[in-house]
Scaffold this active site. Structure first.
Site, PDB file in Angstrom:
ATOM      1  N   ARG A 221      57.401 -65.413 -20.952  1.00 30.98           N
ATOM      2  CA  ARG A 221      57.014 -66.032 -22.216  1.00 30.98           C
ATOM      3  C   ARG A 221      58.163 -66.901 -22.722  1.00 30.98           C
ATOM      4  NH1 ARG A 221      52.659 -65.087 -20.925  1.00 30.98           N
ATOM      5  NH2 ARG A 221      51.104 -63.769 -21.915  1.00 30.98           N
ATOM      6  N   HIS A 269      52.270 -73.722 -18.021  1.00 32.49           N
ATOM      7  CA  HIS A 269      51.731 -72.359 -18.080  1.00 32.49           C
ATOM      8  C   HIS A 269      50.580 -72.163 -17.093  1.00 32.49           C
ATOM      9  CE1 HIS A 269      51.498 -68.637 -20.904  1.00 32.49           C
ATOM     10  NE2 HIS A 269      51.112 -68.322 -19.681  1.00 32.49           N
TER      11      HIS A 269
HETATM   12  C1  GLV Z   1      49.608 -65.328 -18.594  1.00 35.53           C
HETATM   13  O1  GLV Z   1      50.569 -65.803 -19.085  1.00 35.53           O
HETATM   14  C2  GLV Z   1      49.152 -63.982 -18.785  1.00 35.53           C
HETATM   15  O2  GLV Z   1      49.712 -63.236 -19.606  1.00 35.53           O
HETATM   16  O3  GLV Z   1      48.185 -63.603 -18.109  1.00 35.53           O
END
Ligand code: GLV
Length: 306
Positions: A221, A269
C-alpha cells in the site's frame, strides 16, 4: 438476501454477473445505487463512513486481499469482515514480482533504452546479484518467496510470526529487528498489510540500514512508504531503483514527481488483480456459512487489521 457492491471507479459488471449466475435469487445493488438494507457489502475504496449507513449488515468483504479500508471504519462489533484469498490473486502477484525482479537482475532497462537508439550492446553491465528480503509472509508473501527461490534467488522473509518455507530463511520480529533484517538484503519487497503498526514503515531510517544501491519494490500500500524519504534514499545512494505499484493517492496525479524520476518505475496498482468469479464464490460461500453459524473463509481479525 441482498448484496451491495461499493467499489467506486472499479468495473464490477462481471462480479454482478457471477453472483447472479451462482445464485439468481440474490438481489445485487451497486454503488451509487446501492440498497441500504443489504446484509452483505463487498467493498473497495468505499466512501468513508458509508458502511455505517447500512442497518442490516452482517458481513463486509473486501474485493481484494487488503482490508485497511474496512478496518478503519467504525463498524458495529458483530459485523464480520473477510477478504479474498485466492490462488489466482497470489499467482498474479507472483508473476508481477518475478517480472520486476528479473527486470532488475538482467538490467533490462538498459536494453529498453538501447532499443530506442538502435544500439546492439551486449554485456555492458554484469547481471545484478540480488539477495531478496520480503516484508510480510502472509499468503502472497509466501507464494512470492517460493517462486523467487525456485528462480534460484536467495530469499529471506520477515513477518510477525515465523514461517516454515522450504529453501527460504524466515525471520520474525522476535528473532531480529527490521533494520537488522534489511541490512542483509539488497532487494526489499513490501507485501505487508497496512495497519497502524506498518504505516510509514518504509522510511529513511529503514533505508539507511540497506546496503548501498538496493532495490525497493512496493506492492502493498502507498501508506507504507514515506514518499519524500524515497527521494532522500535515492539521492544518498541507499536505493538505486524503486518499483511502485501502490500510492497514497490513487490514481497518482500526473504532476507527481515519482513519474519523472529515472530510478522509479511506476505501475497503476495492477500487480495482482482479483478474479471476480472467485471473489463471487468466496462471498457466497461465506453467506452460507454465516447462515449456518459456521466459521467464515478468510475472516479478518479487525484488531490486528489482517
Ligand atoms: C490489491 O491491492 C488487493 O488488496 O487485493
Amino acid at each position: 438476501m441482498s448484496i451491495a457492491i461499493i467499489a467506486p471507479g472499479r468495473n464490477t459488471v462481471e462480479l454482478v454477473e457471477h453472483i447472479h449466475n451462482m445464485d439468481p435469487g440474490i438481489e445485487v445493488s451497486v454503488y451509487p445505487n446501492h440498497k441500504l438494507d443489504a446484509s452483505i457489502a463487498i467493498v473497495w475504496n468505499q466512501p468513508e463512513g458509508l458502511l455505517t449507513e447500512f442497518k442490516n449488515l452482517e458481513l463486509v468483504s473486501s474485493l481484494g486481499a487488503g482490508v485497511e479500508h474496512i478496518c478503519r471504519e467504525e463498524l458495529a462489533e458483530q459485523i464480520k469482515v473477510s477478504r479474498i484469498v485466492d490462488p489466482d490473486l497470489s499467482n498474479s502477484m507472483v508473476k508481477y514480482i518475478n517480472l520486476v525482479v528479473l527486470h532488475y537482475q538482467k538490467n533490462f532497462q538498459l536494453y529498453l533504452d538501447n532499443n530506442k537508439i538502435n544500439q546492439w550492446k551486449p554485456f555492458e553491465k554484469p547481471e545484478r546479484e540480488l539477495k531478496i528480503g520480503i516484508l510480510g509472509a502472509g499468503e502472497m508473501g509466501q507464494e512470492v518467496a517460493i517462486s523467487l527461490y525456485n528462480l534460484e534467488f536467495e530469499v529471506l522473509t520477515y513477518s510477525n510470526t515465523k514461517k516454515e518455507i522450504t529453501g527460504v530463511q524466515s525471520y520474525s520480529s522476535s528473532d531480529l529487528t527490521i533494520s537488522d533484517f534489511v541490512s542483509g538484503v539488497n532487494c526489499l519487497i513490501c507485501l505487508l498489510p497496512l495497519t497502524p503498526k506498518t504505516e510509514n514503515i518504509l522510511n529513511f531510517g529503514l533505508f539507511q540500514s540497506l546496503p548501498k544501491s538496493s532495490i525497493l519494490i512496493n506492492v502493498a500500500r502507498g501508506g507504507h512508504l514515506v514518499e519524500e524519504d524515497l527521494f532522500k534514499a535515492i539521492e544518498s545512494g541507499y536505493i538505486s531503483d524503486a518499483c511502485l505499484d501502490v500510492f497514497r493517492e490513487e490514481p497518482l496525479s500526473a504532476s507527481h514527481p515519482f513519474w519523472n524520476h529515472e530510478n522509479i518505475l511506476i505501475t497503476p496498482h495492477i500487480a495482482s488483480i482479483t478474479n471476480q468469479k472467485n471473489a463471487a464464490a468466496i462471498v457466497l460461500e461465506n453467506f452460507k456459512r454465516l447462515k449456518n453459524n459456521q466459521s467464515l473463509l478468510f475472516e479478518v481479525d479487525r484488531q490486528k487489521g489482517y
